[in-house]
Design an enzyme around this catalytic site. Structure first.
Site, PDB file in Angstrom:
ATOM      1  CB  CYS A  80      -0.907  -0.006   1.224  1.00 10.30           C
ATOM      2  SG  CYS A  80      -2.005   1.413   1.308  1.00 10.30           S
ATOM      3  CB  CYS A  96      -1.810   5.532   1.412  1.00 15.04           C
ATOM      4  SG  CYS A  96      -2.457   5.768  -0.228  1.00 15.04           S
ATOM      5  CB  CYS A 126      -2.549  -3.487  -2.704  1.00 16.89           C
ATOM      6  SG  CYS A 126      -4.075  -2.837  -3.388  1.00 16.89           S
ATOM      7  CB  CYS A 142      -4.186  -3.184   3.034  1.00 17.55           C
ATOM      8  SG  CYS A 142      -5.472  -1.915   3.028  1.00 17.55           S
ATOM      9  CB  CYS A 189      -9.274   1.887  -0.396  1.00 19.32           C
ATOM     10  SG  CYS A 189      -7.835   1.929  -1.478  1.00 19.32           S
TER      11      CYS A 189
END
Length: 147
Positions: free
Chosen positions: A86, A88, A105, A107, A116
């Site tokens: 992921c 972010c 991902c 996740c 998300c």
């Protein structure tokens, strides 16, 4: 070689926490060759489309958000780490996170609660959800070539 960061601004920020603010996406540029390979990019594009259909989620109405997440996040991580981690979150040790699997991902928060953080898979009731569950390789390359 030192990495350099570039930024690109979007007319709106899709994050509900930053609603109404200008959104800036920061992208770290690494050593030469750090960009996602075409093969990983295509794998992650197809994965994203299939997962969106299976989970009844949609890509962001601002396709550049989707493109950046797929390329700069998932495909780059797949090439560098062997898994689509992921994009972010901050990780002190990305390799350890990949091995644990929680943030790969999709996740665990996405699989369990359809949450998300990176705005790749949005539920239909999300204000920033578009109507698309597909994105072309050309759309990804066009959007990410500007950053």
């Amino acid at each position: 070689m030192m990495s350099m960061a570039s930024t690109t601004a979007s007319p709106f920020c899709p994050s509900p926490m930053l609603r109404g603010r200008k959104c800036t996406v920061r992208v770290q540029a690494g050593a030469a060759g750090a960009d996602a390979s075409d093969k990983s990019l295509e794998i992650m594009r197809k994965f994203s489309e299939q997962y969106a259909r299976r989970s009844n989620t949609f890509f962001c109405s601002e396709k550049s958000v989707t493109a950046v997440v797929i390329k700069q996040g998932l495909a780059d991580h797949k090439d560098q780490l062997g898994a689509p981690l992921c994009p972010c979150r901050h990780y002190d040790d990305k390799a350890a996170e990949v091995a644990q699997g929680f943030w790969n991902c999709p996740c665990v928060p996405m699989r369990e609660r359809k949450e998300c953080h990176c705005m790749l898979f949005l539920t239909p009731d999300n204000d920033f959800a578009g109507q698309d569950q597909a994105i072309t390789l050309e759309e990804i390359k066009d959007a990410t070539s500007k950053i």
